[in-house]
Design a protein around this motif. Structure first.
Motif, PDB file in Angstrom:
ATOM      1  N   VAL A 234      26.277  14.760  52.179  1.00 56.35           N
ATOM      2  CA  VAL A 234      26.095  15.157  50.779  1.00 56.35           C
ATOM      3  C   VAL A 234      26.758  14.149  49.843  1.00 56.35           C
ATOM      4  CG1 VAL A 234      26.658  16.915  49.054  1.00 56.35           C
ATOM      5  CG2 VAL A 234      25.773  17.600  51.283  1.00 56.35           C
ATOM      6  N   VAL A 235      27.961  13.706  50.189  1.00 54.37           N
ATOM      7  CA  VAL A 235      28.656  12.710  49.365  1.00 54.37           C
ATOM      8  C   VAL A 235      27.820  11.437  49.254  1.00 54.37           C
ATOM      9  CG1 VAL A 235      30.640  11.148  49.289  1.00 54.37           C
ATOM     10  CG2 VAL A 235      30.983  13.579  49.753  1.00 54.37           C
ATOM     11  N   ALA A 236      27.321  10.952  50.381  1.00 60.99           N
ATOM     12  CA  ALA A 236      26.521   9.721  50.368  1.00 60.99           C
ATOM     13  C   ALA A 236      25.243   9.900  49.549  1.00 60.99           C
ATOM     14  CB  ALA A 236      26.186   9.307  51.796  1.00 60.99           C
ATOM     15  N   GLY A 237      24.597  11.058  49.693  1.00 65.53           N
ATOM     16  CA  GLY A 237      23.384  11.313  48.925  1.00 65.53           C
ATOM     17  C   GLY A 237      23.639  11.349  47.433  1.00 65.53           C
ATOM     18  N   LEU A 238      24.746  11.986  47.034  1.00 69.88           N
ATOM     19  CA  LEU A 238      25.088  12.055  45.610  1.00 69.88           C
ATOM     20  C   LEU A 238      25.477  10.680  45.062  1.00 69.88           C
ATOM     21  CD1 LEU A 238      27.154  15.381  45.608  1.00 69.88           C
ATOM     22  CD2 LEU A 238      24.884  15.039  44.618  1.00 69.88           C
ATOM     23  N   GLN A 239      26.269   9.952  45.836  1.00 67.66           N
ATOM     24  CA  GLN A 239      26.681   8.621  45.384  1.00 67.66           C
ATOM     25  C   GLN A 239      25.481   7.688  45.217  1.00 67.66           C
ATOM     26  OE1 GLN A 239      29.584   7.466  48.333  1.00 67.66           O
ATOM     27  NE2 GLN A 239      31.291   8.394  47.223  1.00 67.66           N
ATOM     28  N   SER A 240      24.499   7.821  46.107  1.00 67.79           N
ATOM     29  CA  SER A 240      23.319   6.969  46.005  1.00 67.79           C
ATOM     30  C   SER A 240      22.496   7.286  44.763  1.00 67.79           C
ATOM     31  CB  SER A 240      22.447   7.114  47.258  1.00 67.79           C
ATOM     32  OG  SER A 240      21.767   8.359  47.262  1.00 67.79           O
ATOM     33  N   ARG A 241      22.756   8.451  44.169  1.00 71.79           N
ATOM     34  CA  ARG A 241      22.082   8.850  42.928  1.00 71.79           C
ATOM     35  C   ARG A 241      22.966   8.658  41.712  1.00 71.79           C
ATOM     36  NH1 ARG A 241      20.094  10.811  47.200  1.00 71.79           N
ATOM     37  NH2 ARG A 241      17.966  11.578  47.386  1.00 71.79           N
ATOM     38  N   GLY A 242      24.066   7.924  41.892  1.00 73.23           N
ATOM     39  CA  GLY A 242      24.908   7.551  40.767  1.00 73.23           C
ATOM     40  C   GLY A 242      25.978   8.557  40.399  1.00 73.23           C
ATOM     41  N   MET A 243      26.188   9.576  41.227  1.00 73.29           N
ATOM     42  CA  MET A 243      27.215  10.574  40.913  1.00 73.29           C
ATOM     43  C   MET A 243      28.546  10.173  41.542  1.00 73.29           C
ATOM     44  SD  MET A 243      25.123  14.177  41.153  1.00 73.29           S
ATOM     45  CE  MET A 243      26.432  15.037  40.290  1.00 73.29           C
ATOM     46  N   ARG A 244      29.626  10.536  40.865  1.00 72.32           N
ATOM     47  CA  ARG A 244      30.971  10.164  41.332  1.00 72.32           C
ATOM     48  C   ARG A 244      31.497  11.249  42.281  1.00 72.32           C
ATOM     49  NH1 ARG A 244      34.846   9.381  36.849  1.00 72.32           N
ATOM     50  NH2 ARG A 244      35.992   8.081  38.330  1.00 72.32           N
ATOM     51  N   ALA A 245      30.834  11.372  43.407  1.00 68.07           N
ATOM     52  CA  ALA A 245      31.222  12.357  44.411  1.00 68.07           C
ATOM     53  C   ALA A 245      32.265  11.755  45.344  1.00 68.07           C
ATOM     54  CB  ALA A 245      30.002  12.804  45.201  1.00 68.07           C
ATOM     55  N   GLU A 246      33.139  12.616  45.860  1.00 75.33           N
ATOM     56  CA  GLU A 246      34.188  12.148  46.767  1.00 75.33           C
ATOM     57  C   GLU A 246      34.447  13.213  47.829  1.00 75.33           C
ATOM     58  OE1 GLU A 246      38.867  11.038  46.277  1.00 75.33           O
ATOM     59  OE2 GLU A 246      37.461  10.009  44.933  1.00 75.33           O
ATOM     60  N   TYR A 247      34.552  12.783  49.080  1.00 83.51           N
ATOM     61  CA  TYR A 247      34.832  13.685  50.198  1.00 83.51           C
ATOM     62  C   TYR A 247      36.297  14.096  50.178  1.00 83.51           C
ATOM     63  CZ  TYR A 247      35.310  15.201  55.093  1.00 83.51           C
ATOM     64  OH  TYR A 247      35.570  15.915  56.230  1.00 83.51           O
ATOM     65  N   VAL A 248      36.542  15.393  50.347  1.00 88.56           N
ATOM     66  CA  VAL A 248      37.910  15.911  50.505  1.00 88.56           C
ATOM     67  C   VAL A 248      37.916  16.778  51.754  1.00 88.56           C
ATOM     68  CG1 VAL A 248      39.786  17.241  49.493  1.00 88.56           C
ATOM     69  CG2 VAL A 248      38.240  15.950  48.001  1.00 88.56           C
ATOM     70  N   ASP A 249      38.766  16.448  52.721  1.00 85.77           N
ATOM     71  CA  ASP A 249      38.751  17.204  53.971  1.00 85.77           C
ATOM     72  C   ASP A 249      39.420  18.563  53.779  1.00 85.77           C
ATOM     73  OD1 ASP A 249      37.889  17.525  56.523  1.00 85.77           O
ATOM     74  OD2 ASP A 249      39.446  16.315  57.465  1.00 85.77           O
ATOM     75  N   ALA A 250      38.805  19.590  54.332  1.00 86.25           N
ATOM     76  CA  ALA A 250      39.243  20.966  54.107  1.00 86.25           C
ATOM     77  C   ALA A 250      40.668  21.260  54.582  1.00 86.25           C
ATOM     78  CB  ALA A 250      38.252  21.926  54.763  1.00 86.25           C
ATOM     79  N   PRO A 251      41.127  20.699  55.719  1.00 85.70           N
ATOM     80  CA  PRO A 251      42.502  21.006  56.126  1.00 85.70           C
ATOM     81  C   PRO A 251      43.571  20.588  55.121  1.00 85.70           C
ATOM     82  CG  PRO A 251      41.269  20.165  57.992  1.00 85.70           C
ATOM     83  CD  PRO A 251      40.395  19.975  56.777  1.00 85.70           C
ATOM     84  N   GLU A 252      43.229  19.709  54.182  1.00 85.14           N
ATOM     85  CA  GLU A 252      44.158  19.372  53.110  1.00 85.14           C
ATOM     86  C   GLU A 252      44.296  20.509  52.113  1.00 85.14           C
ATOM     87  OE1 GLU A 252      43.442  15.625  51.137  1.00 85.14           O
ATOM     88  OE2 GLU A 252      42.237  14.920  52.817  1.00 85.14           O
TER      89      GLU A 252
END
Length: 225
Positions: free
Chosen positions: A102-120
């Motif tokens: 999902v992050v890669a798909g959003l970034q490829s569409r110009g959105m500033r998405a960032e992965y955050v791992d859930a255990p954090e």
């Protein structure tokens, strides 16, 4: 806006099956079953990311994740031992890979998405296979990690269903746990709204796949839900 994602359809069941196949000691079957799951994620990656460089980076990330998973499953196969801790670590890969997609798909569409791992973020009582969030600790972790991102207009994308035990191990929250993840994170952020995108239009009296006359429950309190 904060997004929590489930695994791709059917992946959690396939990962559970993989764990059991590995426990039976059949490494060849493990590789065959894992190839199916790997191909599913690879096909989605190719479909949603158009840039060559970004697509290659995503495919490399997926390849690395499945190489690690293969090593782990072969270890289970060799030892003929599958602990609840190891099972959770295996099954959590579904949501983690989905969030990366999902992050890669959003970034490829110009959105500033960032992965955050859930255990954090989701800190739990540590019960493997059915952990429950420590709400005060989770509130603090979510606010500390996500509020600065939101102020910077970033879009956090978080794997659902996954959390951390008190000693930092990966745990799962039980089936349907992505809904719980989203709700707990929304609570911590004092969100105006939490929207769950499902295969049904609302909470129902029973499974509509089994009972055609299942009805939507128009209103119920949080504890009942």
């Amino acid at each position: 806006l904060v997004t929590v994602v489930s695994a791709l359809a059917g992946v959690t069941d396939r990962l559970l099956l993989l764990a059991n196949v590995a426990l039976a000691g059949d490494q060849r079957d493990v590789d065959a079953q894992m190839a199916v799951v790997h191909k599913l994620h690879r096909d989605v990656a190719v479909a949603i990311v158009s840039g060559v460089r970004a697509r290659q980076a995503l495919l490399k990330e997926i390849e690395s994740a499945f190489a690690d998973l293969r090593t782990l499953l072969h270890g289970v196969s060799s030892l003929r031992e599958l602990t609840p801790r190891t099972r959770d670590f295996i099954v959590a890969r579904g949501e983690q890979l989905s969030a990366r997609l999902v992050v890669a798909g959003l970034q490829s569409r110009g959105m500033r998405a960032e992965y955050v791992d859930a255990p954090e973020l989701i800190l739990t009582d540590g019960k493997f296979g059915g952990a429950f969030p420590d709400l005060p600790a989770t509130d603090r972790a979510v606010r500390a990690r996500l509020l600065p991102m939101l102020k910077r207009k970033l879009l956090p994308v978080i794997p659902g269903f996954v959390g951390a035990s008190p000693d930092g191990a990966v745990v799962t929250l039980g089936r349907g746990g992505s809904d719980l993840s989203a709700t707990v994170i929304g609570r911590a952020l004092r969100a105006e709204r939490i929207t769950l995108w499902k295969d049904v239009p609302g909470l129902m009296t029973t499974d509509p796949r089994l009972v055609p006359t299942a009805r939507i429950i128009p209103q119920l309190n949080v504890r009942e839900a």
